[in-house]
Design an enzyme around this catalytic site. Structure first.
Site, PDB file in Angstrom:
ATOM      1  CE  LYS A 133      -2.277  -1.064   3.803  1.00 51.04           C
ATOM      2  NZ  LYS A 133      -2.005  -1.946   4.334  1.00 51.04           N
ATOM      3  CB  THR A 178       4.913   0.099  -2.872  1.00 49.12           C
ATOM      4  OG1 THR A 178       4.605  -0.745  -2.764  1.00 49.12           O
ATOM      5  CG2 THR A 178       6.631  -0.025  -2.406  1.00 49.12           C
ATOM      6  NE  ARG A 203      -0.554   4.277   8.057  1.00 48.58           N
ATOM      7  CZ  ARG A 203      -0.413   2.997   8.032  1.00 48.58           C
ATOM      8  NH1 ARG A 203      -0.736   2.180   9.114  1.00 48.58           N
ATOM      9  NH2 ARG A 203      -0.213   2.365   7.335  1.00 48.58           N
ATOM     10  CE  LYS A 214       4.757  -2.615   8.351  1.00 50.47           C
ATOM     11  NZ  LYS A 214       6.048  -1.281   8.125  1.00 50.47           N
ATOM     12  CB  ALA A 258      -4.874  -0.284  11.025  1.00 55.87           C
ATOM     13  CG  PHE A 266      -2.828  -3.348   9.268  1.00 53.82           C
ATOM     14  CD1 PHE A 266      -1.373  -4.451   8.512  1.00 53.82           C
ATOM     15  CD2 PHE A 266      -3.052  -3.366  10.547  1.00 53.82           C
ATOM     16  CE1 PHE A 266      -0.478  -5.441   9.598  1.00 53.82           C
ATOM     17  CE2 PHE A 266      -1.739  -3.038  11.104  1.00 53.82           C
ATOM     18  CZ  PHE A 266      -0.073  -4.261  10.637  1.00 53.82           C
ATOM     19  CG  PHE A 303       5.856  -9.320  -6.388  1.00 57.04           C
ATOM     20  CD1 PHE A 303       6.799  -9.642  -6.005  1.00 57.04           C
ATOM     21  CD2 PHE A 303       4.723  -8.256  -6.162  1.00 57.04           C
ATOM     22  CE1 PHE A 303       6.740  -9.100  -4.914  1.00 57.04           C
ATOM     23  CE2 PHE A 303       4.404  -7.873  -4.917  1.00 57.04           C
ATOM     24  CZ  PHE A 303       5.505  -8.489  -4.494  1.00 57.04           C
ATOM     25  CD1 TRP A 338       8.766  -2.511  -4.396  1.00 52.99           C
ATOM     26  CD2 TRP A 338       9.969  -3.049  -5.873  1.00 52.99           C
ATOM     27  NE1 TRP A 338      10.099  -2.844  -3.512  1.00 52.99           N
ATOM     28  CE2 TRP A 338      10.885  -3.915  -4.531  1.00 52.99           C
ATOM     29  CE3 TRP A 338      10.718  -4.191  -6.758  1.00 52.99           C
ATOM     30  CZ2 TRP A 338      12.341  -4.085  -4.483  1.00 52.99           C
ATOM     31  CZ3 TRP A 338      12.689  -4.368  -6.592  1.00 52.99           C
ATOM     32  CH2 TRP A 338      12.896  -4.535  -5.848  1.00 52.99           C
TER      33      TRP A 338
END
Lengths: 686, 686
Positions: free
Chosen positions: A136, A138, A160, A171, A390, A421, A510, A539
């Site tokens: 999200k 990216t 955020r 993460k 979230a 999320f 991808f 990406w």
């Protein structure tokens, strides 16, 4: 209203494409072979020797030529932040520079631009996430890069601030990735401009005040307390402003401390906090699992008044929620004062204001309220403000950042923000909590999905290792898995439609996705009611890879908008929870624990029944069971407890067992993080 | 080398002197009457009605016309920090601006100015403090204001960043006061540029890593640990750099993870931390007394591995000491890695490096290592860097700030820095720890005293209320009390002389001091061997009030300097502690608890015996007994425990019971702290 941002994105493509052409040749050879089998491939047994050489060639080139996120970030020199500020129309006196690449933006800007019409407001949400995230952030960054740097439309991303806990834990950071990043990513992922530290300081000052006050009340007479709380200064006792306010709440109208009766003094000096009802926890911005349940006050100096409590991760602090939802400095101060930390022994709420700490909290937060300006890899503007998580918080960036950005981009411009999320979690809170607080109406929702995640929702394996997942487990087209997994996508689209906002699917592509898979997902999305569905290659290509999405979003923003909240605030708390559980999560019903029921009764009786709801629920499933992928049905949602964030302005039910403090794994991210003392460069952040 | 700083000090005197003339008239009338009685006056009984009208007139004018510290601070607009940076010869690329009034200075400056000769190095120390402080910070600032703004000699003040704990607790801020302040004082006293927050984050990441690692070792087999610590990535296992370093320390020279024997794997994966020996504590920058002793790990997820521990105030973290004593980024990283957090079950030290967290700690501290540039009320430069709490830490500002400043002022310039609390505490550590780390040799010590504090040392009452102390208890000349109290001053001068550095007494004059008292103190000081002794009026007059001191310091700096350390590092730990106890504190001897003796044996055996000593002792007396004023003799100093800060590079004995976490009183400072949401101005900080 700013008109142009210099596109600094072009130079970053040069070296990249040279490398890509060689890489693509190898990749295609592998792909041709692998696709011919057209089946879900696990590299076991007889296939192994055949796949081996391809895999290694792929890996070799990936590693020799591919850059890590931090290398890409470092490869692009950010423009000085005061130049960006000037480009987007900020005055010198409206920014506070923090180093070369960050600046805080003053709220006076809102006043200056108050007559400027708002731009379009776009929310990026996602399907139910897999452990890897679907991209999200990216997409958000790719989209603004496409809009501003390529289509020459003013846009702003509002993101955020990440928590340092996960950055050093499992993460990693949250600056986006590849050629869609906020730069410099180490600045974004580390202390930034200190907002989370300010929240930690304010949160813990309030916590310390609670326990110290309880101790002092437990060990002093009314008279001693009074003499200390209203001390003799230059022969006189005087109430401070915050004490007079408390007197007023207590119904004591006297101004002269000498005239209080013993009974009034008793009322004034004793908060009588019922320590078993304290809901205010201490926080740290570190994944420290040993602080999940602790006993404090065991030193002799605390005279036996020990109690059990916990630390939460800092971003879960109510003060973070206040920062995200506030509209001004005075509103923030008011909210800080209204924070309820416990009940007194009579069952009435005790607030930060009662503890006399409101002003100090506001002072600690006075700079944090200003959003931080940074830039994308292609030099377009980004606001970073307020926090993530979230699942245990509302997980949206700040109302103030969005409002400032909407003014700055002007009527034809776009502000793109992200909800944490899946749409069931972050987006639901975005609409029902954040939009209610701001009064803003979103124009478009961009729903992010990946083929690999949809395969997982369709029954594929759950593998946490990114590369092994990316290549070894999912390289082969499997339309059945994808099609089954689209149930989750369909459900999230339906959830979005309940709010009356057009939705565009952004399929984060991808290299391992086949054209047939990509088409299938886009078709299903469109059939499910999405306004449009487009593949995105941000990406690997930056803004160029998201231009199709940008066009789709632009069209969708001109659609008619029937935005509506999901529930009426005046409904009873239980009803509001049930509506979310049934209409969003697809639950059959909810089940309240006795503790939850009693808390709901208490809050309703205290007059807090008409607040919106902020569910604390796992993000890994539409249900409360993280392992249930796709679209679980027929479950009853267990509400184990209910808390209230009165300052932030919501009630938050806890669904099942939700930990508010992550832990460190055996090998945390920090093993790879390093600093080169000569170049001062950071290594290993991602 | 900078040559001029624009003196912006003049404008601040205008309104001040108008008010002062009226005030002085009233004050003199009161003084004439009061001095006629020439006795120690307590306002009791029959004198009361006579004194009453004078007192109230005094109070009235004090309050109507006198400005609080924050009002004075706000009354003077600071010059933009980039202007100051330019004035003192910094290049644009050598600073990182933080808002309008703060900038971090890059360490590359040291390299650029490496051939520049150092300026003179002045330390401001004090007599044994009373609860109010004697004004070392104000003298430091007054002195540089006098040197630079009035005598036109380049100078720099190097100060410590205050802790937010006391700022919101009892003490208030530490920006100086009156007309000798660092401005803006709210920036100085609040988050500054986030250094203490960075220390907190780094400290707590290490703490979390310790407990998480212990849990993982306790619940996993060697094989499981190994598979996770050296994970299969793209089909291969590889040691990270930090793991190879650990292997080397373990005497395992293999590079290929596949080749380790079971025994080597066991050695590699198990730190085997003996949790009873963990000396690494968590920290917060809040006065939170309930965290003095706590039990952590009580959640089910921690599987019963709970243990008792504590939080310290953040500035007491070893990482703060490392920041203060380090000489470069690579030195800091090395020191962070060397931090010993516990012993393993075999009694060997376990380090941060063993936990794999060195690089992450360095990354968190990469900005904190740069000193922060601010300015005095008269526009002269100040570095703020590293922290306070000389009783439980070494309590000096950073070596790096001093080194940068010494280069910037040039050969004829002056750098004035401050050591916390009395000369027996902060100055002893300054010489034996900080100067040893830096290799710098101080030219002059300025010893600060006040008449009211000397009276207290002479047997006067201990009264915590500043105004009542200032006027009601000590308005009357009492030469006997003063003369008795000078024993402490004499002792502190003798302590200074042991280090072979000339000492100048700075008598911080209050309006209530009589000329005879002032003369007496100065005479005693000179007879005791002080190079000079001068009254200072910097609080009410700024740099103008300290010009005599500046002249004296300039002369003293040209004296011959016989600087020497107090003890030889090669002496046994016990001997070094005894030398400090006897030669500095005046103790008869020391007495080691069994715990202290066993820790000393352990550290000596581990090879840490040749480190300097950082005593943790009350600052309120030369002895370990806070109530013993003047010069206590004949006492035996109890060493209750001994800890080691191997990264910072010292052994710290705990004298008696020293709490490392302050508490909040019944009415903390925060009751008066407020933020005006319209003007954004802070109120009530002092």
């Amino acid at each position: 209203m700013y008109l142009c941002v210099r596109n600094t994105g072009d130079q970053i493509y040069n070296t990249k494409y040279e490398v890509d052409s060689l890489y693509l040749l190898i990749y295609l050879l592998a792909k041709i072979y692998l696709q011919s089998s057209n089946q879900y491939l696990r590299l076991e047994g007889s296939l192994w020797p055949i796949v081996y050489p391809f895999m290694y060639t792929y890996l070799f080139f990936s590693f020799v030529f591919f850059c890590s996120d931090i290398e890409i970030s470092r490869g692009q020199a950010p423009k000085p932040i005061h130049i960006l500020a000037k480009e987007i129309g900020l005055l010198t006196e409206e920014i506070e520079i923090y180093g070369q690449t960050k600046a805080k933006v003053r709220l006076s800007l809102l006043e200056r631009l108050k007559d400027q019409p708002d731009g379009k407001y776009v929310l990026v949400a996602g399907i139910t996430p897999t452990p890897l995230g679907e991209g999200k952030s990216t997409v958000t960054i790719g989209l603004v890069q496409a809009l501003t740097a390529h289509l020459k439309i003013n846009s702003f991303a509002c993101l955020r601030q990440p928590s340092q806990g996960p950055t050093f834990g499992v993460k990693g950071g949250a600056a986006g990735g590849g050629y869609s990043q906020v730069i410099p990513m180490e600045e974004f992922n580390l202390h930034l401009t200190g907002d989370i530290h300010a929240i930690t300081a304010a949160n813990n000052l309030l916590a310390a005040a609670i326990d110290a006050r309880t101790l002092h009340e437990n060990t002093q007479s009314d008279k001693a307390l009074y003499n200390r709380l209203v001390p003799l200064v230059h022969g006189e006792r005087k109430f401070s402003a915050i004490q007079l306010a408390r007197m007023k709440r207590l119904g004591i109208t006297k101004m002269d401390p000498k005239t209080l009766t013993a009974d009034e003094i008793n009322k004034f000096v004793r908060l009588d906090i019922d320590t078993s009802t304290i809901t205010w926890q201490r926080v740290v911005d570190t994944n420290d699992r040993f602080l999940r349940k602790i006993t404090i006050g065991q030193a002799n100096t605390e005279k036996g008044f020990s109690r059990q409590t916990q630390f939460d991760i800092a971003v879960a602090s109510e003060i973070m929620a206040i920062l995200a939802l506030t509209s001004s400095l005075s509103d923030m101060k008011e909210r800080l004062g209204k924070i309820v930390i416990a009940n007194n022994t009579k069952g009435q709420p005790v607030t930060a204001e009662d503890l006399g700490v409101t002003g100090a909290l506001a002072v600690l937060m006075k700079d944090a309220i200003k959003p931080t300006l940074m830039q994308t890899l292609e030099g377009t503007p980004v606001f970073v403000h307020a926090g993530p998580f979230a699942n245990i918080a509302h997980g949206n960036s700040s109302v103030l950042a969005d409002k400032l950005a909407l003014k700055l981009v002007g009527k034809e411009g776009f502000v793109v923000t992200e909800a944490g999320f899946g749409a069931d979690i972050g987006m639901e809170k975005f609409f029902n909590i954040k939009c209610r607080a701001s009064g803003l109406i979103p124009n478009v929702v961009v729903l992010v999905a990946t083929v690999r995640a949809l395969k997982m929702h369709g029954g594929g394996p759950n593998n946490k290792c990114i590369f092994v997942v990316g290549f070894l487990s999912f390289p082969i087209q499997n339309l059945k898995l994808v099609s089954d997994g689209c149930s989750n996508l369909l459900k999230q689209i339906q959830i979005t439609q309940q709010f009356g906002v057009p939705v565009v699917l952004a399929l984060n592509v991808f290299r391992t996705d086949s054209p047939a898979e990509i088409n299938l997902v886009c078709e299903i999305a469109k059939q499910s009611g999405a306004f449009d569905a487009v593949p995105c290659r941000h990406w690997s290509e930056g803004g160029r890879g998201t231009m199709e999405l940008a066009e789709a979003v632009r069209k969708a923003a001109n659609q008619q908008n029937n935005f509506r909240y999901l529930y009426d605030l005046e409904l009873p708390i239980v009803e509001k929870i049930r509506i979310i559980a049934q209409k969003i999560y697809g639950a059959q019903d909810i089940e309240l624990s006795p503790a939850a029921q009693s808390q709901i009764n208490c809050y309703t009786q205290q007059g807090f029944g008409n607040l919106p709801i902020c569910m604390a629920k796992t993000h890994l499933s539409l249900s409360h069971m993280p392992e249930k992928k796709g679209v679980p049905t027929g479950f009853v949602l267990p509400i184990s407890d209910v808390r209230a964030s009165i300052g932030a302005g919501f009630i938050y039910p806890l669904v099942g067992t939700m930990t508010t403090m992550p832990g460190l794994p055996t090998r945390p991210c920090f093993y790879d993080i390093d600093l080169d003392p000569d170049t001062e460069q950071v290594k290993g952040l991602f």
